[in-house]
Design a protein around this motif. Structure first.
Motif, short mmCIF file in Angstrom:
data_model
loop_
_atom_site.label_atom_id
_atom_site.label_comp_id
_atom_site.label_asym_id
_atom_site.label_seq_id
_atom_site.Cartn_x
_atom_site.Cartn_y
_atom_site.Cartn_z
N ALA A 105 0.81 -1.22 0.00
CA ALA A 105 0.00 0.00 0.00
C ALA A 105 0.85 1.27 0.00
CB ALA A 105 -0.92 0.00 1.22
N ASP A 106 2.16 1.12 0.20
CA ASP A 106 3.02 2.30 0.34
C ASP A 106 3.69 2.70 -0.97
OD1 ASP A 106 4.67 0.11 0.13
OD2 ASP A 106 6.06 0.74 1.70
N ARG A 107 3.15 2.24 -2.09
CA ARG A 107 3.71 2.63 -3.38
C ARG A 107 2.57 2.96 -4.35
NH1 ARG A 107 5.97 -3.28 -5.41
NH2 ARG A 107 3.94 -4.15 -5.98
N ALA A 108 2.94 3.52 -5.49
CA ALA A 108 1.94 3.88 -6.49
C ALA A 108 1.17 2.64 -6.93
CB ALA A 108 2.62 4.52 -7.71
N TRP A 109 -0.07 2.85 -7.32
CA TRP A 109 -0.88 1.73 -7.81
C TRP A 109 -0.18 1.08 -9.00
CZ3 TRP A 109 -6.34 4.39 -8.08
CH2 TRP A 109 -6.80 4.62 -6.79
N GLN A 110 -0.21 -0.24 -9.03
CA GLN A 110 0.39 -0.98 -10.13
C GLN A 110 -0.52 -0.87 -11.36
OE1 GLN A 110 3.22 -1.09 -8.55
NE2 GLN A 110 3.68 -3.13 -9.24
N LEU A 111 0.09 -0.64 -12.51
CA LEU A 111 -0.66 -0.53 -13.75
C LEU A 111 -0.89 -1.91 -14.35
CD1 LEU A 111 1.34 2.46 -15.27
CD2 LEU A 111 -0.84 2.55 -14.05
N ILE A 112 -2.00 -2.04 -15.07
CA ILE A 112 -2.32 -3.31 -15.72
C ILE A 112 -3.06 -3.04 -17.02
CG2 ILE A 112 -4.57 -3.67 -14.60
CD1 ILE A 112 -3.67 -6.67 -14.26
N GLU A 113 -2.89 -3.97 -17.93
CA GLU A 113 -3.56 -3.89 -19.22
C GLU A 113 -4.21 -5.26 -19.48
OE1 GLU A 113 -2.35 -2.16 -23.59
OE2 GLU A 113 -0.78 -2.92 -22.28
N LEU A 114 -5.40 -5.24 -20.02
CA LEU A 114 -6.11 -6.46 -20.37
C LEU A 114 -6.38 -6.42 -21.86
CD1 LEU A 114 -7.73 -9.02 -19.42
CD2 LEU A 114 -9.71 -7.51 -19.24
N ASP A 115 -5.97 -7.47 -22.57
CA ASP A 115 -6.23 -7.46 -24.01
C ASP A 115 -7.55 -8.17 -24.31
OD1 ASP A 115 -5.80 -10.24 -24.23
OD2 ASP A 115 -3.76 -10.01 -24.98
N THR A 116 -7.93 -8.17 -25.56
CA THR A 116 -9.23 -8.70 -25.95
C THR A 116 -9.29 -10.23 -25.86
OG1 THR A 116 -8.50 -8.61 -28.25
CG2 THR A 116 -9.78 -6.74 -27.44
N GLU A 117 -8.15 -10.87 -25.64
CA GLU A 117 -8.12 -12.32 -25.41
C GLU A 117 -8.07 -12.64 -23.92
OE1 GLU A 117 -8.34 -14.49 -27.99
OE2 GLU A 117 -8.57 -12.70 -29.23
N PHE A 118 -8.27 -11.61 -23.09
CA PHE A 118 -8.25 -11.73 -21.63
C PHE A 118 -6.90 -12.16 -21.09
CE2 PHE A 118 -12.92 -11.78 -20.07
CZ PHE A 118 -13.16 -10.64 -20.82
N THR A 119 -5.84 -11.64 -21.71
CA THR A 119 -4.49 -11.82 -21.20
C THR A 119 -4.10 -10.54 -20.49
OG1 THR A 119 -3.93 -13.26 -23.05
CG2 THR A 119 -2.09 -12.29 -21.85
N PHE A 120 -3.46 -10.67 -19.33
CA PHE A 120 -3.03 -9.51 -18.55
C PHE A 120 -1.60 -9.13 -18.91
CE2 PHE A 120 -6.25 -11.70 -16.01
CZ PHE A 120 -7.14 -10.65 -15.78
N TRP A 121 -1.36 -7.83 -18.98
CA TRP A 121 -0.03 -7.29 -19.32
C TRP A 121 0.33 -6.23 -18.29
CZ3 TRP A 121 2.32 -9.08 -23.85
CH2 TRP A 121 1.49 -9.81 -24.71
N ASP A 122 1.62 -6.15 -17.97
CA ASP A 122 2.06 -5.07 -17.09
C ASP A 122 2.46 -3.87 -17.96
OD1 ASP A 122 4.32 -6.17 -18.18
OD2 ASP A 122 5.46 -6.21 -16.34
N LEU A 123 2.47 -2.71 -17.34
CA LEU A 123 2.87 -1.47 -18.01
C LEU A 123 3.97 -0.82 -17.19
CD1 LEU A 123 -0.59 0.12 -18.92
CD2 LEU A 123 1.06 -0.82 -20.51
#
Length: 198
Positions: A105-123
């Motif tokens: 909780a002591d850092r910036a929110w983690q970014l995430i990306e979801l593609d149209t095949e429901f695969t998660f990606w980091d940014l």
């Protein structure tokens, strides 16, 4: 002027959490009809009432909805939606924040990306604007994404949205404590087991 609309967006998309400063700037720009940020970052923020992509089953047939395997996937996706707070269409599909309770909780929110095949990606990046700019840097006419990112960062700063760095190599990589991909697999397996599919 947009306080109530921002509060509604926070309730709908972030479970009432405070809206990060860069997201506030980007939202207000979209609501004011300004296209400068949207042109640079290729983001379109969700409007009220739009269904979270992980909860949207409207594209499935009745037969697919009745299929136990699909029900297991949909149930797991619904649980994932409590941690994957998508706020915009863009990138490979949708972009937002990974807000799993086991993330520090002591850092910036983690970014995430979801593609149209429901695969998660980091940014990469500390903010949604940084992550989006890093993503867009590879789609510019400039073949070197480092130079492209520097140009995007400079343009964003001119528009009043400075990033923490204009150096692509200095961007912080997203490091999840809890892997979204692994958690989705675990939740799906648990749902399959509930339905006697193992």
């Amino acid at each position: 002027m947009y306080d109530e609309r921002l509060a509604e967006f926070s309730r709908d998309r972030l479970d009432g959490r405070p809206i990060p400063d860069d997201l506030r700037v980007l939202l207000v720009a979209q609501w004011e009809g300004r296209t400068d940020f949207a042109h640079l970052l290729r983001l379109e923020f969700f409007e009220a009432g739009e269904v979270h992509p992980l909860l949207d089953t409207s594209y499935l047939s009745e037969k697919e909805l009745a299929d136990p395997e699909m029900q297991a996937v949909n149930a797991a996706a619904a649980e994932m939606a409590t941690y994957v707070k998508l706020v915009a269409k863009g990138g490979k599909g949708w972009i937002g924040y990974w807000l799993h309770p086991d993330e520090p909780a002591d850092r910036a929110w983690q970014l995430i990306e979801l593609d149209t095949e429901f695969t998660f990606w980091d940014l990469a990046g500390l903010t949604l604007a940084e992550g989006s700019a890093a993503e867009q840097a590879s789609y510019q006419d400039e073949p070197d994404e480092r130079i492209a990112f520097t140009h995007l960062a400079a343009e964003l700063a001119e528009l009043g949205l400075p990033l923490s760095t204009q150096d692509y190599d200095a961007l912080k990589d997203t490091e999840y404590v809890v892997s979204p991909e692994k958690l989705m697999e675990e939740l799906t397996e648990a749902e399959r087991e509930k339905r006697g599919l193992r």
